[in-house]
Design a protein around this motif. Structure first.
Motif, mmCIF file in Angstrom:
data_model
loop_
_atom_site.group_PDB
_atom_site.id
_atom_site.type_symbol
_atom_site.label_atom_id
_atom_site.label_comp_id
_atom_site.label_asym_id
_atom_site.label_seq_id
_atom_site.Cartn_x
_atom_site.Cartn_y
_atom_site.Cartn_z
ATOM 1 N N SER A 79 0.864 -1.173 0.000
ATOM 2 C CA SER A 79 0.000 0.000 0.000
ATOM 3 C C SER A 79 0.900 1.222 0.000
ATOM 4 C CB SER A 79 -0.922 -0.012 1.224
ATOM 5 O OG SER A 79 -1.759 1.121 1.230
ATOM 6 N N THR A 80 1.131 1.765 -1.179
ATOM 7 C CA THR A 80 2.072 2.867 -1.329
ATOM 8 C C THR A 80 1.710 3.680 -2.567
ATOM 9 O OG1 THR A 80 4.417 3.439 -1.495
ATOM 10 C CG2 THR A 80 3.694 1.449 -2.618
ATOM 11 N N VAL A 81 2.585 4.603 -2.961
ATOM 12 C CA VAL A 81 2.338 5.512 -4.077
ATOM 13 C C VAL A 81 3.173 5.067 -5.280
ATOM 14 C CG1 VAL A 81 2.486 7.914 -4.871
ATOM 15 C CG2 VAL A 81 1.831 7.412 -2.508
ATOM 16 N N VAL A 82 2.588 5.172 -6.470
ATOM 17 C CA VAL A 82 3.297 4.845 -7.708
ATOM 18 C C VAL A 82 4.218 6.000 -8.068
ATOM 19 C CG1 VAL A 82 3.057 4.279 -10.154
ATOM 20 C CG2 VAL A 82 1.375 3.428 -8.497
ATOM 21 N N LEU A 83 5.505 5.721 -8.184
ATOM 22 C CA LEU A 83 6.480 6.753 -8.531
ATOM 23 C C LEU A 83 6.687 6.877 -10.032
ATOM 24 C CD1 LEU A 83 9.307 6.334 -5.854
ATOM 25 C CD2 LEU A 83 7.445 7.997 -5.894
ATOM 26 N N GLN A 84 6.736 5.735 -10.737
ATOM 27 C CA GLN A 84 7.094 5.775 -12.152
ATOM 28 C C GLN A 84 6.543 4.539 -12.862
ATOM 29 O OE1 GLN A 84 11.314 5.869 -12.780
ATOM 30 N NE2 GLN A 84 11.162 6.608 -14.887
ATOM 31 N N VAL A 85 6.026 4.744 -14.087
ATOM 32 C CA VAL A 85 5.595 3.662 -14.972
ATOM 33 C C VAL A 85 6.488 3.720 -16.198
ATOM 34 C CG1 VAL A 85 3.702 2.632 -16.268
ATOM 35 C CG2 VAL A 85 3.229 3.812 -14.116
ATOM 36 N N LEU A 86 7.286 2.700 -16.413
ATOM 37 C CA LEU A 86 8.324 2.749 -17.432
ATOM 38 C C LEU A 86 7.898 2.186 -18.778
ATOM 39 C CD1 LEU A 86 9.817 2.305 -14.475
ATOM 40 C CD2 LEU A 86 11.828 2.356 -15.929
ATOM 41 N N LYS A 87 6.788 1.474 -18.864
ATOM 42 C CA LYS A 87 6.360 0.867 -20.121
ATOM 43 C C LYS A 87 4.931 1.288 -20.449
ATOM 44 C CE LYS A 87 10.141 -1.520 -20.855
ATOM 45 N NZ LYS A 87 11.028 -1.283 -22.016
ATOM 46 N N GLU A 88 4.699 1.469 -21.759
ATOM 47 C CA GLU A 88 3.376 1.833 -22.238
ATOM 48 C C GLU A 88 2.727 0.625 -22.921
ATOM 49 O OE1 GLU A 88 1.775 4.604 -21.769
ATOM 50 O OE2 GLU A 88 3.411 5.696 -20.786
ATOM 51 N N ASN A 89 1.439 0.783 -23.244
ATOM 52 C CA ASN A 89 0.705 -0.284 -23.923
ATOM 53 C C ASN A 89 1.347 -0.585 -25.277
ATOM 54 O OD1 ASN A 89 -1.090 -0.352 -21.826
ATOM 55 N ND2 ASN A 89 -2.644 0.885 -22.846
ATOM 56 N N GLY A 90 1.528 -1.881 -25.546
ATOM 57 C CA GLY A 90 2.086 -2.305 -26.826
ATOM 58 C C GLY A 90 3.586 -2.442 -26.856
ATOM 59 N N GLU A 91 4.284 -1.983 -25.826
ATOM 60 C CA GLU A 91 5.746 -2.085 -25.816
ATOM 61 C C GLU A 91 6.181 -3.509 -25.446
ATOM 62 O OE1 GLU A 91 8.125 0.859 -23.938
ATOM 63 O OE2 GLU A 91 6.606 2.425 -24.136
ATOM 64 N N THR A 92 7.196 -3.982 -26.126
ATOM 65 C CA THR A 92 7.738 -5.305 -25.835
ATOM 66 C C THR A 92 8.640 -5.246 -24.611
ATOM 67 O OG1 THR A 92 9.593 -4.914 -27.351
ATOM 68 C CG2 THR A 92 7.637 -5.984 -28.249
ATOM 69 N N VAL A 93 8.638 -6.312 -23.857
ATOM 70 C CA VAL A 93 9.444 -6.386 -22.636
ATOM 71 C C VAL A 93 10.167 -7.722 -22.601
ATOM 72 C CG1 VAL A 93 7.950 -4.838 -21.323
ATOM 73 C CG2 VAL A 93 7.481 -7.290 -21.315
ATOM 74 N N LYS A 94 11.269 -7.741 -21.897
ATOM 75 C CA LYS A 94 12.020 -8.962 -21.642
ATOM 76 C C LYS A 94 11.817 -9.379 -20.194
ATOM 77 C CE LYS A 94 13.995 -9.346 -25.707
ATOM 78 N NZ LYS A 94 13.741 -10.509 -26.586
ATOM 79 N N ARG A 95 12.051 -10.632 -19.944
ATOM 80 C CA ARG A 95 11.898 -11.124 -18.579
ATOM 81 C C ARG A 95 12.853 -10.382 -17.643
ATOM 82 N NH1 ARG A 95 12.698 -17.410 -16.497
ATOM 83 N NH2 ARG A 95 12.151 -16.991 -14.306
ATOM 84 N N GLY A 96 12.294 -9.826 -16.566
ATOM 85 C CA GLY A 96 13.076 -9.089 -15.596
ATOM 86 C C GLY A 96 13.106 -7.595 -15.823
ATOM 87 N N ASP A 97 12.524 -7.097 -16.930
ATOM 88 C CA ASP A 97 12.504 -5.654 -17.176
ATOM 89 C C ASP A 97 11.638 -4.954 -16.129
ATOM 90 O OD1 ASP A 97 14.123 -6.000 -19.302
ATOM 91 O OD2 ASP A 97 12.620 -5.594 -20.847
ATOM 92 N N LEU A 98 12.086 -3.778 -15.685
ATOM 93 C CA LEU A 98 11.338 -2.998 -14.705
ATOM 94 C C LEU A 98 10.158 -2.312 -15.395
ATOM 95 C CD1 LEU A 98 11.140 -1.945 -11.803
ATOM 96 C CD2 LEU A 98 12.634 -0.039 -12.484
ATOM 97 N N LEU A 99 8.961 -2.550 -14.855
ATOM 98 C CA LEU A 99 7.747 -1.989 -15.436
ATOM 99 C C LEU A 99 7.203 -0.817 -14.608
ATOM 100 C CD1 LEU A 99 5.896 -5.309 -16.358
ATOM 101 C CD2 LEU A 99 7.526 -3.987 -17.727
#
Length: 410
Positions: A79-99
């Motif tokens: 239960s905390t505050v969201v500081l940053q969202v690093l990925k948008e809809n449709g972007e490809t990600v690799k296992r372990g990438d920070l989202l």
């Protein structure tokens, strides 16, 4: 002022002229039609379809959507505050990438406090252990009492328990700190972002959804009265909304043993057999499970002409073109062809792509295809039906152009 007799005479002459004009127009149209019938229609083998027996698949209809087999709905564990969202809809990600990164200020303070408590407990345990060893040596020489030795042992055990508890709190705080960084569980695509920077993330709140586009499958619903005809491994032909007339094939992978309590339909999972399945989830799909097949006459959908509930085709037989009425049946979901129940027989030939200028009773002349005359590496598309009038006009235009062009050097 004109006399009545003159007016009547003028009207009679006008009506006579109109009737004569209509008669001449009708005679001209009939002459054009007769002239068109005398000119043969030039066609190639590629312009015709041979009507013959083909396999018509039959089976229950299945409807549903395209869904990924591997998907993850990542939720907040804090239960905390969201500081940053690093990925948008449709972007490809690799296992372990920070989202998503969550606020970790209070958790870092808890971690530092737990680590300091663990360090203090370790020092207390070390001192208690030295005191216990000292009294143990003195007790062996009879210089201290058993009570003091037991008290030192108890303090040593309590310090050891405090150290274990402090280390557990430190590990827990470190785990909480790791949960402030939401990472991709596998290679895939972000399908839906649920939060933005500044949002308050409660425990269990959805953050992002990640799917694997290479694991798409057809999740369809089947009527309960058709379940007995469906078996694992049966072929399924279906179409996907958004991909036009492109057909897809698959195999039944699993049939649920419980029907939906509301619709009384059974879910069937179909694995793609195509090498290039759709990469978009949620698309509507409809197809048919092939539980059987029969041999029947089939005709291409492009060769059919529709006029309300009636169907027609242009048949070529004995050098003449004939418009025949057809009775068509079911449509093959694999190829899109229709069953011919009446109007054609095995071995008939029909125009594959009929045009509006075709006439009933017109002569047909077969010509060589373009592919046989032009030796190219890749065969061209099938030649369209050639209209003799347009061909003659094109030849005359080419001849006129050649005659009007002066030779080179003059």
């Amino acid at each position: 002022m004109l006399r009545p007799s003159l007016i009547v005479l003028s009207l009679a002459l006008a009506l006579s002229a109109c009737s004569k004009g209509n008669k001449d127009s009708k005679e001209s149209d009939q002459a054009k039609a007769a002239k068109a019938l005398d000119k043969p229609l030039l066609v190639t083998e590629e312009d015709l379809q041979l009507i013959q027996n083909s396999a018509l698949s039959s089976g229950p209809v299945i409807t549903g959507s395209i869904q990924p087999e591997r998907k993850a709905d990542l939720r907040s564990e804090l239960s905390t505050v969201v500081l940053q969202v690093l990925k948008e809809n449709g972007e490809t990600v690799k296992r372990g990438d920070l989202l998503v990164r969550l606020d970790d200020t209070s958790i870092r303070d808890s971690l530092h406090s737990a680590e300091e408590a663990a360090r203090a407990s370790a020092q207390t345990l070390e001192q208690a252990e030295r005191q216990f060893q000292r009294l143990k040596t003195l007790r062996a020489s009879g210089m201290t009492s058993t009570q003091l030795l037991e008290d030192a042992e108890m303090r040593r055990n309590n310090a050891q328990s405090d150290l274990v508890a402090a280390r557990a709190r430190s590990v827990q705080a470190r785990q909480q700190l790791q949960r402030t960084e939401v990472r991709a569980p596998f290679d895939g695509v972000v399908s839906e972002r649920k939060v933005s920077a500044g949002d308050t993330a409660q425990i269990g709140k959805e953050l992002v959804k990640v799917i694997d586009p290479t694991s798409m499958r057809f999740e369809g619903l089947l009527s309960a009265d058709k379940v007995n005809n469906v078996k694992i491994g049966q072929m399924v032909s279906f179409r996907v909304n958004g991909y036009g007339n492109q057909g897809f094939t698959g195999k039944v992978k699993r049939v649920d043993m419980a029907a939906n309590a509301t619709t009384r339909q059974v879910e069937v999972l179909v694995a793609f057999a195509d090498s290039n399945p759709p990469r978009v989830s949620g698309l509507y799909a409809e197809g048919r499970i092939e539980t059987g097949s029969t041999q029947t006459l089939m005709i291409k959908s492009t060769a059919l002409l529709r006029d309300g509930d009636k169907a027609y085709a242009w048949r070529v037989r004995d050098g003449l073109l004939k418009k025949v009425s057809l009775i068509v049946g079911e449509r093959d979901p694999r190829r899109g062809d229709f069953e011919v129940r009446s109007g054609l027989v095995n071995g008939d030939k029909v125009v594959r792509n009929p045009v509006s200028t075709l006439m009933d009773g017109q002569k047909v002349q077969m010509i060589a295809s373009v592919a046989s005359n032009v030796p190219t590496a890749s065969a061209p598309a099938a030649a369209p039906v050639v209209d003799p009038a347009s061909a003659s006009a094109a030849s005359a235009s080419a001849a006129a152009t050649t005659a009007s062009t002066p030779p080179a050097g003059k």
